[in-house]
Design a protein around this motif. Structure first.
Motif, PDB file in Angstrom:
ATOM      1  N   UNK A  36       0.832  -1.210   0.000  1.00 18.99           N
ATOM      2  CA  UNK A  36       0.000   0.000   0.000  1.00 18.99           C
ATOM      3  C   UNK A  36       0.865   1.257   0.000  1.00 18.99           C
ATOM      4  N   UNK A  37       1.918   1.262   0.822  1.00 13.13           N
ATOM      5  CA  UNK A  37       2.781   2.443   0.915  1.00 13.13           C
ATOM      6  C   UNK A  37       3.542   2.707  -0.379  1.00 13.13           C
ATOM      7  N   UNK A  38       3.883   1.632  -1.096  1.00  8.43           N
ATOM      8  CA  UNK A  38       4.731   1.782  -2.292  1.00  8.43           C
ATOM      9  C   UNK A  38       3.930   1.724  -3.589  1.00  8.43           C
ATOM     10  N   UNK A  39       2.608   1.838  -3.498  1.00  7.82           N
ATOM     11  CA  UNK A  39       1.729   1.761  -4.676  1.00  7.82           C
ATOM     12  C   UNK A  39       1.921   0.452  -5.442  1.00  7.82           C
ATOM     13  N   UNK A  40       2.305  -0.599  -4.722  1.00  7.16           N
ATOM     14  CA  UNK A  40       2.453  -1.913  -5.333  1.00  7.16           C
ATOM     15  C   UNK A  40       3.813  -2.194  -5.939  1.00  7.16           C
ATOM     16  N   UNK A  41       4.758  -1.237  -5.852  1.00  3.91           N
ATOM     17  CA  UNK A  41       6.056  -1.415  -6.519  1.00  3.91           C
ATOM     18  C   UNK A  41       7.086  -2.155  -5.674  1.00  3.91           C
ATOM     19  N   UNK A  42       6.913  -2.195  -4.351  1.00  2.40           N
ATOM     20  CA  UNK A  42       7.912  -2.828  -3.491  1.00  2.40           C
ATOM     21  C   UNK A  42       7.712  -4.342  -3.456  1.00  2.40           C
ATOM     22  N   UNK A  43       8.795  -5.074  -3.255  1.00  2.00           N
ATOM     23  CA  UNK A  43       8.732  -6.526  -3.080  1.00  2.00           C
ATOM     24  C   UNK A  43       9.489  -6.882  -1.806  1.00  2.00           C
ATOM     25  N   UNK A  44       9.092  -8.007  -1.207  1.00  4.13           N
ATOM     26  CA  UNK A  44       9.628  -8.361   0.109  1.00  4.13           C
ATOM     27  C   UNK A  44       9.916  -9.850   0.170  1.00  4.13           C
ATOM     28  N   UNK A  45      11.023 -10.195   0.787  1.00  4.74           N
ATOM     29  CA  UNK A  45      11.395 -11.590   1.000  1.00  4.74           C
ATOM     30  C   UNK A  45      12.135 -11.660   2.333  1.00  4.74           C
ATOM     31  N   UNK A  46      12.045 -12.808   3.000  1.00  4.54           N
ATOM     32  CA  UNK A  46      12.746 -12.933   4.277  1.00  4.54           C
ATOM     33  C   UNK A  46      13.317 -14.329   4.437  1.00  4.54           C
ATOM     34  N   UNK A  47      14.311 -14.438   5.298  1.00  3.11           N
ATOM     35  CA  UNK A  47      14.926 -15.721   5.616  1.00  3.11           C
ATOM     36  C   UNK A  47      15.175 -15.789   7.113  1.00  3.11           C
ATOM     37  N   UNK A  48      15.267 -16.990   7.616  1.00  4.36           N
ATOM     38  CA  UNK A  48      15.425 -17.204   9.051  1.00  4.36           C
ATOM     39  C   UNK A  48      16.750 -16.615   9.549  1.00  4.36           C
ATOM     40  N   UNK A  49      16.700 -15.934  10.709  1.00  2.00           N
ATOM     41  CA  UNK A  49      17.908 -15.317  11.274  1.00  2.00           C
ATOM     42  C   UNK A  49      18.087 -15.683  12.741  1.00  2.00           C
ATOM     43  N   UNK A  50      17.571 -16.833  13.145  1.00  2.00           N
ATOM     44  CA  UNK A  50      17.779 -17.293  14.512  1.00  2.00           C
ATOM     45  C   UNK A  50      16.821 -16.661  15.508  1.00  2.00           C
ATOM     46  N   UNK A  51      17.247 -16.660  16.782  1.00  2.00           N
ATOM     47  CA  UNK A  51      16.422 -16.146  17.878  1.00  2.00           C
ATOM     48  C   UNK A  51      17.146 -15.024  18.607  1.00  2.00           C
ATOM     49  N   UNK A  52      16.358 -14.180  19.276  1.00  4.88           N
ATOM     50  CA  UNK A  52      16.903 -13.039  19.990  1.00  4.88           C
ATOM     51  C   UNK A  52      16.086 -12.821  21.261  1.00  4.88           C
ATOM     52  N   UNK A  53      16.760 -12.388  22.341  1.00  4.10           N
ATOM     53  CA  UNK A  53      16.076 -12.163  23.614  1.00  4.10           C
ATOM     54  C   UNK A  53      15.023 -11.064  23.465  1.00  4.10           C
ATOM     55  N   UNK A  54      13.879 -11.255  24.121  1.00  9.26           N
ATOM     56  CA  UNK A  54      12.786 -10.288  24.013  1.00  9.26           C
ATOM     57  C   UNK A  54      11.949 -10.315  25.288  1.00  9.26           C
ATOM     58  N   UNK A  55      11.274  -9.201  25.555  1.00  9.37           N
ATOM     59  CA  UNK A  55      10.394  -9.069  26.724  1.00  9.37           C
ATOM     60  C   UNK A  55       9.000  -9.531  26.317  1.00  9.37           C
ATOM     61  N   UNK A  56       8.756 -10.826  26.445  1.00 12.03           N
ATOM     62  CA  UNK A  56       7.491 -11.413  26.014  1.00 12.03           C
ATOM     63  C   UNK A  56       6.562 -11.648  27.204  1.00 12.03           C
ATOM     64  N   UNK A  57       5.276 -11.544  26.950  1.00 12.54           N
ATOM     65  CA  UNK A  57       4.267 -11.808  27.974  1.00 12.54           C
ATOM     66  C   UNK A  57       3.145 -12.624  27.351  1.00 12.54           C
ATOM     67  N   UNK A  58       2.418 -13.307  28.223  1.00  9.79           N
ATOM     68  CA  UNK A  58       1.247 -14.058  27.779  1.00  9.79           C
ATOM     69  C   UNK A  58       0.002 -13.235  28.078  1.00  9.79           C
TER      70      UNK A  58
END
Length: 679
Positions: A543-565
């Motif tokens: 939406x921001x790029x009027x449809x021109x942007x493309x995106x891909x991702x790959x796994x980069x492991x784990x990182x510490x985070x402040x998570x809650x349930x």
């Protein structure tokens, strides 16, 4: 009488037709006999209306002739080429595959030849490839007949496991790039998959017939990003068939033959399989050594079971049986496997009397998104279990684990490579197996480092993986929570760089790199928490790029985070189906939104219902569903106020007693409605 009459009229036909007529006669026994005979006679007449003989006989002789023509022994290893077509979404992979099939005579030229290898209904409806398909082509080059084995692969990131499996069965790839759009995110990802596998890469610039096509600029991008000389690029138009002959010539000249030897013991890798209701498991194999004949006894390395080869052959792209498959060739095999656990993808087949060491197989797919799946009615559980087993045979990237819920009953916790993968799997269940299911809110896999010695001893590990919020351990028992991270690649015109950077920062993204791939396009790399991008990031980016942007991702492991349930309470009782794991900074917004949606979805009762969003013992959001209330003052037309207060107090006490003993039973459709809204 009717059967004998039909038999006399159909004497030139094969006995199979007579048997079919007998079956049809039994089905129509309740109808008028004369009508039945006349109907069959008309049908037989249409069959026999061919100049020079029976249509069925002609078709049969033609088929047998075609089968006899294919002598697989005339294709030695040095005249075999195995390659796959990879590209970003909608860059023309399937269209190029159509043209190659037409040029080599695998299919006849026709206007209706559009995405011939996209056989699934979901592929036709969505216009994307979700399943890799194989086709064998016969190509005459410099007076020699070559066997080209083509694999058409998906382009979306959620189906990258199909691409990685296809690459292991090939020695080269055709990397398709749109002459109008240029290099996209999935183009980069596919290039590195092929590069790491040390395959020959042939860059193809497609859609040069478009008005805004700029093949010179795309050649510069390929040269700068992939370090491939622009002279190696082939400009084509797959739609019009322009220069597609050069593609086949390049496949023969540039891609090396497979490393296989006919004299070695038979050894084949199962790289794909599916379940046929009548023939059992049909396995697609790549032969890495020796040969296999119809009637041979083969053994599965995975299960150790022995089977007899009932049928084998090529995919052109329809099945064409042969007597033998030799080293370096790709085909299908049917060996009477009736259980879906047989012929698993990555399995190795070998001859019974000549055992060999199993091939490495495939690296297991790593699920990125988990969701609960339950039948709409528990009586449908056995049928749904069979459907899930058969579909996961064809889609091995889905992980399955049994699960149960108090509200939804017995079901499964399924792991997918992305949200689109989950939607396609659900759609295939409905279309191919007529199964109706309930899918819960998707979550990502978190990890926790335990600090409790007692819990570590009980679970047998200090680190645990959490795929279900119900398994989330208390913070007092955990030293650290970890969330999955991904390295995202974004390609877009530089005019949208500011908006895209703001979006990435709002999703807790950390910028790692930014480079210009040409004068107007940039490639950005960000480190994201998986939970931030897996749901609606791609839609917002488009939406921001009027449809021109493309995106891909790959796994980069784990990182510490402040998570809650984040738990949802109804009158103090936890609703496990609505529990989620979330970052602390976003807990309030999510809790408030969920409480408001539940207030609108849960039907009112005769008593008040408190909807609370809770983290531990702290209530962070609350909504109240008011009770139905009788107007007890309707009979009071006047008099002292104390009379009215007495009636209201008595009503309030009754509501309070009712709330103590009353339970809120949330209907299934309400849970599904709330979860779907959140998606």
């Amino acid at each position: 009488m009717s059967i004998s009459l039909v038999s006399r009229c159909c004497e030139p036909l094969v006995s199979r037709v007579v048997l079919l007529l007998k079956t049809s006669r039994r089905i129509t026994c309740n109808y008028n006999a004369s009508y039945s005979v006349l109907t069959h006679l008309r049908w037989v007449k249409r069959l026999t209306e061919l100049p020079g003989g029976s249509r069925l006989a002609a078709a049969g002789s033609s088929t047998h002739a075609d089968k006899d023509v294919v002598d697989m022994a005339k294709f030695p290893v040095d005249r075999i080429r195995n390659f796959c077509i990879v590209a970003h979404v909608d860059h023309g992979k399937s269209t190029l595959a159509d043209r190659l099939l037409e040029m080599t005579g695998a299919i006849t030229k026709a206007e209706k030849n559009q995405q011939v290898l996209d056989k699934l209904q979901v592929e036709r409806e969505r216009g994307i490839t979700v399943k890799a398909q194989t086709a064998s082509l016969f190509y005459n080059h410099l007076g020699q007949q070559h066997l080209l084995n083509l694999i058409d692969t998906p382009g979306h990131v959620d189906f990258s496991y199909e691409v990685s499996r296809s690459i292991t069965a090939c020695q080269g790839v055709l990397l398709i790039v749109d002459a109008n759009q240029g290099i996209q995110a999935q183009t980069v990802a596919n290039f590195y998959l092929a590069f790491e596998a040390q395959l020959t890469i042939i860059p193809i610039i497609n859609k040069i017939d478009l008005k805004n096509a700029d093949p010179e600029s795309v050649e510069s991008q390929i040269e700068k990003v992939f370090d491939i000389p622009r002279e190696d690029c082939i400009r084509i138009s797959a739609k019009l068939g322009t220069n597609t002959e050069k593609v086949l010539q390049a496949v023969v000249d540039r891609i090396p033959p497979p490393m296989a030897n006919v004299d070695d013991p038979f050894k084949a890798l199962v790289f794909d399989s599916f379940f046929n209701h009548y023939r059992g498991v049909v396995a697609n194999i790549a032969v890495f050594g020796g040969q296999v004949n119809k009637g041979d006894k083969i053994v599965s390395s995975h299960l150790g079971k022995t089977y007899e080869v009932i049928e084998l052959g090529l995919l052109r792209p329809e099945e064409q049986p042969t007597q033998t498959l030799f080293a370096g060739q790709v085909g299908y095999i049917i060996a009477g496997m009736k259980d879906v656990k047989e012929a698993q993808i990555g399995d190795t087949f070998y001859l019974k009397d000549r055992p060999v060491e199993a091939l490495p197989g495939f690296k297991p797919a790593k699920a990125m998104v988990f969701a609960g799946m339950y039948p709409t009615d528990q009586s449908e559980y056995p049928g749904l279990r069979s459907a899930v087993d058969r579909l996961t045979l064809n889609d091995s990237s889905v992980t399955v684990q049994r699960d149960s819920s108090l509200a939804l009953g017995a079901g499964w916790r399924l792991g997918f490579l992305g949200l689109l993968h989950m939607e396609v799997f659900n759609q295939r269940l409905e279309q191919e197996y007529n199964a109706s299911v309930i899918m819960t809110a998707p979550t990502v896999p978190y990890k926790a480092i335990l600090s409790s010695a007692k819990l570590i001893k009980e679970l047998g590990s200090e680190e645990i993986t959490i795929v279900n919020p119900a398994q989330f351990p208390d913070s007092l028992l955990v030293s650290q929570y970890l969330e999955p991270m991904v390295l995202g690649t974004i390609l877009a015109p530089d005019t949208y760089s500011g908006k895209i950077m703001s979006l990435c920062l709002n999703r807790r993204g950390i910028q790692k790199n930014l480079v210009y791939i040409d004068d107007h396009r940039i490639m950005m790399k960000y480190l994201f928490p998986l939970n931030e991008i897996v749901f609606d990031f791609y839609d917002n980016l488009k939406s921001l790029s009027s449809g021109y942007a493309s995106f891909d991702y790959e796994n980069a492991g784990y990182q510490a985070a402040d998570l809650v349930k984040l738990d949802i309470l109804l009158n103090g009782s936890v609703v496990e189906e609505l529990s989620t794991i979330i970052h602390r900074t976003q807990a309030y917004v999510a809790g408030k939104r969920m409480s408001e949606r539940l207030k609108d979805s849960i039907p009112r009762q005769m008593f008040e219902i408190a909807v609370q969003a809770v983290i531990g013992n702290n209530v962070i959001a609350r909504e109240t569903i008011k009770a139905y209330r009788k107007n007890v003052l309707a009979k009071c037309y006047g008099g002292d106020i104390s009379r009215k207060m007495k009636l209201l107090k008595r009503q309030a006490e009754g509501k309070k007693r009712m709330r103590l003993v009353g339970n809120v039973a949330i209907p299934k459709d309400t849970i599904v409605k709330v979860l779907k809204r959140e998606d």
